[in-house]
Design a protein around this motif. Structure first.
Motif, PDB file in Angstrom:
ATOM      1  N   GLU A 115       4.275  10.779   7.379  1.00  0.00           N
ATOM      2  CA  GLU A 115       2.972  10.742   8.035  1.00  0.00           C
ATOM      3  C   GLU A 115       3.153  11.100   9.501  1.00  0.00           C
ATOM      4  O   GLU A 115       4.240  10.930  10.075  1.00  0.00           O
ATOM      5  CB  GLU A 115       2.329   9.362   7.890  1.00  0.00           C
ATOM      6  CG  GLU A 115       1.885   9.059   6.471  1.00  0.00           C
ATOM      7  CD  GLU A 115       1.156   7.736   6.342  1.00  0.00           C
ATOM      8  OE1 GLU A 115       0.423   7.572   5.352  1.00  0.00           O
ATOM      9  OE2 GLU A 115       1.332   6.866   7.213  1.00  0.00           O
ATOM     10  N   HIS A 140      15.552   6.504  -0.716  1.00  0.00           N
ATOM     11  CA  HIS A 140      15.562   7.425  -1.847  1.00  0.00           C
ATOM     12  C   HIS A 140      16.877   7.355  -2.614  1.00  0.00           C
ATOM     13  O   HIS A 140      16.912   7.581  -3.812  1.00  0.00           O
ATOM     14  CB  HIS A 140      15.304   8.853  -1.357  1.00  0.00           C
ATOM     15  CG  HIS A 140      13.906   9.056  -0.882  1.00  0.00           C
ATOM     16  ND1 HIS A 140      12.828   9.100  -1.730  1.00  0.00           N
ATOM     17  CD2 HIS A 140      13.393   9.204   0.373  1.00  0.00           C
ATOM     18  CE1 HIS A 140      11.713   9.287  -1.030  1.00  0.00           C
ATOM     19  NE2 HIS A 140      12.022   9.340   0.241  1.00  0.00           N
ATOM     20  N   ASP A 179       3.864   5.773   7.461  1.00  0.00           N
ATOM     21  CA  ASP A 179       4.800   5.851   6.353  1.00  0.00           C
ATOM     22  C   ASP A 179       5.631   7.123   6.521  1.00  0.00           C
ATOM     23  O   ASP A 179       5.337   7.973   7.373  1.00  0.00           O
ATOM     24  CB  ASP A 179       4.032   5.886   5.028  1.00  0.00           C
ATOM     25  CG  ASP A 179       4.831   5.337   3.862  1.00  0.00           C
ATOM     26  OD1 ASP A 179       6.075   5.324   3.945  1.00  0.00           O
ATOM     27  OD2 ASP A 179       4.203   4.917   2.867  1.00  0.00           O
ATOM     28  N   ARG A 211       0.820  -1.224   0.000  1.00  0.00           N
ATOM     29  CA  ARG A 211       0.000   0.000   0.000  1.00  0.00           C
ATOM     30  C   ARG A 211       0.846   1.263   0.000  1.00  0.00           C
ATOM     31  O   ARG A 211       0.335   2.354  -0.223  1.00  0.00           O
ATOM     32  CB  ARG A 211      -0.906   0.012   1.231  1.00  0.00           C
ATOM     33  CG  ARG A 211      -1.746  -1.243   1.431  1.00  0.00           C
ATOM     34  CD  ARG A 211      -2.483  -1.170   2.771  1.00  0.00           C
ATOM     35  NE  ARG A 211      -2.936  -2.481   3.222  1.00  0.00           N
ATOM     36  CZ  ARG A 211      -3.430  -2.711   4.427  1.00  0.00           C
ATOM     37  NH1 ARG A 211      -3.543  -1.720   5.299  1.00  0.00           N
ATOM     38  NH2 ARG A 211      -3.818  -3.929   4.767  1.00  0.00           N
ATOM     39  N   SER A 212       2.138   1.137   0.270  1.00  0.00           N
ATOM     40  CA  SER A 212       2.992   2.311   0.419  1.00  0.00           C
ATOM     41  C   SER A 212       3.625   2.717  -0.909  1.00  0.00           C
ATOM     42  O   SER A 212       4.121   1.864  -1.655  1.00  0.00           O
ATOM     43  CB  SER A 212       4.099   2.020   1.431  1.00  0.00           C
ATOM     44  OG  SER A 212       5.083   3.048   1.397  1.00  0.00           O
ATOM     45  N   PRO A 213       3.668   4.018  -1.206  1.00  0.00           N
ATOM     46  CA  PRO A 213       4.376   4.468  -2.414  1.00  0.00           C
ATOM     47  C   PRO A 213       5.886   4.256  -2.325  1.00  0.00           C
ATOM     48  O   PRO A 213       6.576   4.352  -3.342  1.00  0.00           O
ATOM     49  CB  PRO A 213       4.034   5.964  -2.478  1.00  0.00           C
ATOM     50  CG  PRO A 213       3.697   6.338  -1.067  1.00  0.00           C
ATOM     51  CD  PRO A 213       3.043   5.128  -0.473  1.00  0.00           C
ATOM     52  N   ASN A 214       6.401   3.978  -1.127  1.00  0.00           N
ATOM     53  CA  ASN A 214       7.830   3.725  -0.956  1.00  0.00           C
ATOM     54  C   ASN A 214       8.185   2.243  -1.125  1.00  0.00           C
ATOM     55  O   ASN A 214       9.344   1.866  -0.943  1.00  0.00           O
ATOM     56  CB  ASN A 214       8.279   4.208   0.423  1.00  0.00           C
ATOM     57  CG  ASN A 214       8.128   5.709   0.568  1.00  0.00           C
ATOM     58  OD1 ASN A 214       8.694   6.467  -0.209  1.00  0.00           O
ATOM     59  ND2 ASN A 214       7.335   6.144   1.541  1.00  0.00           N
ATOM     60  N   TYR A 215       7.193   1.435  -1.475  1.00  0.00           N
ATOM     61  CA  TYR A 215       7.396   0.000  -1.724  1.00  0.00           C
ATOM     62  C   TYR A 215       7.317  -0.223  -3.230  1.00  0.00           C
ATOM     63  O   TYR A 215       6.266  -0.046  -3.843  1.00  0.00           O
ATOM     64  CB  TYR A 215       6.310  -0.802  -0.999  1.00  0.00           C
ATOM     65  CG  TYR A 215       6.520  -2.299  -1.007  1.00  0.00           C
ATOM     66  CD1 TYR A 215       7.345  -2.907  -0.068  1.00  0.00           C
ATOM     67  CD2 TYR A 215       5.862  -3.105  -1.936  1.00  0.00           C
ATOM     68  CE1 TYR A 215       7.521  -4.279  -0.059  1.00  0.00           C
ATOM     69  CE2 TYR A 215       6.025  -4.484  -1.933  1.00  0.00           C
ATOM     70  CZ  TYR A 215       6.864  -5.063  -0.993  1.00  0.00           C
ATOM     71  OH  TYR A 215       7.032  -6.427  -0.974  1.00  0.00           O
ATOM     72  N   ARG A 216       8.464  -0.573  -3.832  1.00  0.00           N
ATOM     73  CA  ARG A 216       8.528  -0.715  -5.282  1.00  0.00           C
ATOM     74  C   ARG A 216       9.296  -1.984  -5.654  1.00  0.00           C
ATOM     75  O   ARG A 216      10.309  -2.303  -5.024  1.00  0.00           O
ATOM     76  CB  ARG A 216       9.229   0.497  -5.920  1.00  0.00           C
ATOM     77  CG  ARG A 216       8.532   1.819  -5.623  1.00  0.00           C
ATOM     78  CD  ARG A 216       9.219   2.985  -6.328  1.00  0.00           C
ATOM     79  NE  ARG A 216      10.609   3.155  -5.949  1.00  0.00           N
ATOM     80  CZ  ARG A 216      11.009   3.794  -4.844  1.00  0.00           C
ATOM     81  NH1 ARG A 216      10.107   4.309  -4.021  1.00  0.00           N
ATOM     82  NH2 ARG A 216      12.293   3.914  -4.571  1.00  0.00           N
ATOM     83  N   GLU A 223      12.369  10.014   6.845  1.00  0.00           N
ATOM     84  CA  GLU A 223      13.145   9.156   5.965  1.00  0.00           C
ATOM     85  C   GLU A 223      14.486   8.774   6.591  1.00  0.00           C
ATOM     86  O   GLU A 223      15.046   9.499   7.394  1.00  0.00           O
ATOM     87  CB  GLU A 223      13.406   9.852   4.628  1.00  0.00           C
ATOM     88  CG  GLU A 223      12.160  10.305   3.901  1.00  0.00           C
ATOM     89  CD  GLU A 223      11.736  11.719   4.251  1.00  0.00           C
ATOM     90  OE1 GLU A 223      11.056  12.336   3.423  1.00  0.00           O
ATOM     91  OE2 GLU A 223      12.078  12.209   5.363  1.00  0.00           O
TER      92      GLU A 223
END
Length: 375
Positions: A201, A44, A198, A32-37, A214
Motif C-alpha cells: 500500500e 511469505h 499494509d 482486516r489484512s490478507p497477510n494476517y492468517r 515486504e
C-alpha cells in the motif's frame, strides 16, 4: 514502605505504557489484512529459530550468549559527530544517528526512520540492552520533519520515550505498518497524524510516494508475537529514490521490490545482530550486500548502500565490529559503493549518489574495536 510501594506502582505503570497497545486491540485491527492468517501476521517465507546450529555444538542460545559475552561491545569510545542540517532539505542526503535511526533528505523533504533516542531498548528503563554511544543529538535538535517512518514495533525500532519527545517538540506525521498505529494512539498521538499501511500500500507525503514493502521478520513488545505488521519502505520522489529495509532476514521479496519499485539511489539495509540461531530474521553482511543488489535489479553502479543496525546496541553474539568489516569486504568484492559514516555525520549525496561517498568511507571503528575482534 509506602514510598517503596508507590515507586513500584509507578514503575509498573511506566512499563505497561512502554509496551503499548494490548494484543486484543491489535487482533481486531490485524484481522482486516490478507497477510494476517491463523491468528498472526506471517512472512511469505517461514521463519525458523534454531536451538543448536549444526556443527557448532553450542546448545541452547543462552549458552552461546554466555560464551560470547563481551564480544558485542567496543573497548574504546565510539566517535560521533554532532549533526548540522541546512534550513532547506537537500535533494539527497542521509544522517545515520545510530542503529537503524536515520534522517533522510529526499527531493526537499525530510523523513526520520525508526527513531530510537532512549538509553535502553527494553520495556524497562533499568534493564535491557544499553546504548553503546551517546546520541549525536537530542530529539529537540532535529530539523522540521515531513514524516516519521517506522518499520516495526520491536523496542530497538519503536521507542516510547522517543515518541513522547517527538510529540513535545515536533508533532510529526507518522507512517507505519498496520497495528503500529495502535501503539502510537495508546501513547497519545492523534489518529489524524498517523497513516497505517499494509504491504504494497502507498501514501504520499508532499510529492514523495511512500510504499510499504515486504520483509521477513516478526513483531511483538510483550508475550504475544506477530499482532502488528513489520515492513520496509520505498521512498520515491520526483528525482531521487531511497529504500529502507527495516529488519529482515533473507527473502526473495528483495528481487520483487527491485523489479517493481527499484532501482534506488540510496539503500539503508541492516547488517548486524545476525546469528545461526535465528537465520531467517536478520541479514548477515553478505546477505545485506546481496539485498542491495537485488533491490537495484543487479546493477548498483549508481547506488549507495548505508549499512545500519550495528554499533549502537549489543543484540547478538558476534564481535562488535564484525558486521562492518564483513560488509566492507563483500562490498569491495561486488563493487558496491558503501557508506561508513560516524554516527551523526550528515552525508550529502550528488545527483548520481556516489559523488560524495569517498569522504565517508574511513574505517573509524578500528580505533575502538577489541584486539580479539579480527578478520
Amino acid at each position: 514502605m509506602l514510598r517503596a510501594a508507590a515507586t513500584a506502582s509507578t514503575s509498573r505503570v511506566a512499563l505497561l505504557r512502554r509496551i503499548g497497545a494490548s494484543s486484543s486491540t491489535m487482533r481486531a485491527r490485524a484481522a482486516r489484512s490478507p497477510n494476517y492468517r491463523d491468528g498472526q501476521f506471517r512472512s511469505h517465507e517461514p521463519t525458523h529459530w534454531v536451538t543448536a546450529p549444526e556443527g557448532e555444538g553450542l546448545g541452547h542460545p543462552a549458552v552461546a550468549a554466555y560464551r560470547a559475552r563481551g564480544r558485542g561491545r567496543p573497548v574504546g569510545r565510539i566517535p560521533i559527530e554532532r549533526p548540522s542540517w541546512p534550513e532547506v532539505a537537500a535533494d539527497l542526503a542521509v544522517t545515520w544517528l545510530g542503529h537503524a535511526t536515520s534522517l533522510v533528505e529526499l527531493d526537499g523533504h525530510r523523513f526520520l526512520l525508526d527513531p530510537v533516542f532512549g538509553e535502553r531498548v527494553s520495556p524497562s528503563g533499568r534493564v535491557g540492552p544499553r546504548r553503546l554511544h551517546p546520541n549525536p543529538c537530542r530529539v529537540a535538535d532535529l530539523p522540521p520533519l515531513d514524516a516519521v517512518l517506522i518499520s516495526h514495533d520491536h523496542y530497538d525500532h519503536l521507542d516510547e520515550p522517543t515518541i513522547a519527545e517527538l510529540e513535545r517538540s515536533h508533532h510529526p506525521h507518522y507512517v507505519v505498518p498496520i497495528g503500529v498505529d495502535l501503539h502510537l494512539e495508546c501513547w497519545g498521538v492523534p489518529t489524524e497524524r498517523i497513516t497505517a499501511l499494509d504491504w504494497r500500500e502507498t501514501t504520499t507525503v508532499g510529492d514523495v510516494v511512500l510504499t510499504c514493502t515486504e520483509a521477513r521478520h516478526f513483531s511483538g513488545r510483550g508475550l504475544v508475537r506477530n499482532q502488528t505488521l513489520w515492513a520496509g519502505w520505498a521512498l520515491r520522489g520526483p528525482a531521487h529514490s531511497v529504500y529502507f529495509a527495516g529488519d529482515s532476514g533473507p527473502t526473495h521479496r528483495f528481487e520483487d521490490i527491485g523489479r517493481d519499485l527499484g532501482p534506488f539511489d540510496l539503500t539503508l539495509i541492516p547488517i548486524g545482530a545476525y546469528s545461526d540461531h535465528w537465520p531467517d530474521i536478520h541479514l548477515d553482511p553478505a546477505q545485506a550486500v546481496r539485498a542491495h543488489l537485488d533491490v537495484n535489479r543487479g546493477d548498483a553502479t549508481s547506488s549507495v548502500l548505508l549499512p545500519v543496525h550495528w554499533a549502537t546496541f549489543n543484540l547478538a553474539m558476534h564481535w562488535w565490529s564484525e558486521p562492518i568489516r564483513w560488509a566492507r569486504r563483500c562490498a569491495t568484492e561486488h563493487t558496491v559503493h558503501l557508506l561508513t559514516p560516524r554516527p551523526g555525520a550528515r552525508v550529502p549525496l550528488a545527483d548520481k549518489a556516489v559523488g560524495d561517498v569517498a569522504a565517508h568511507t574511513d574505517a573509524w571503528w578500528e580505533s575502538c574495536a577489541a584486539p580479539e575482534d579480527q578478520d
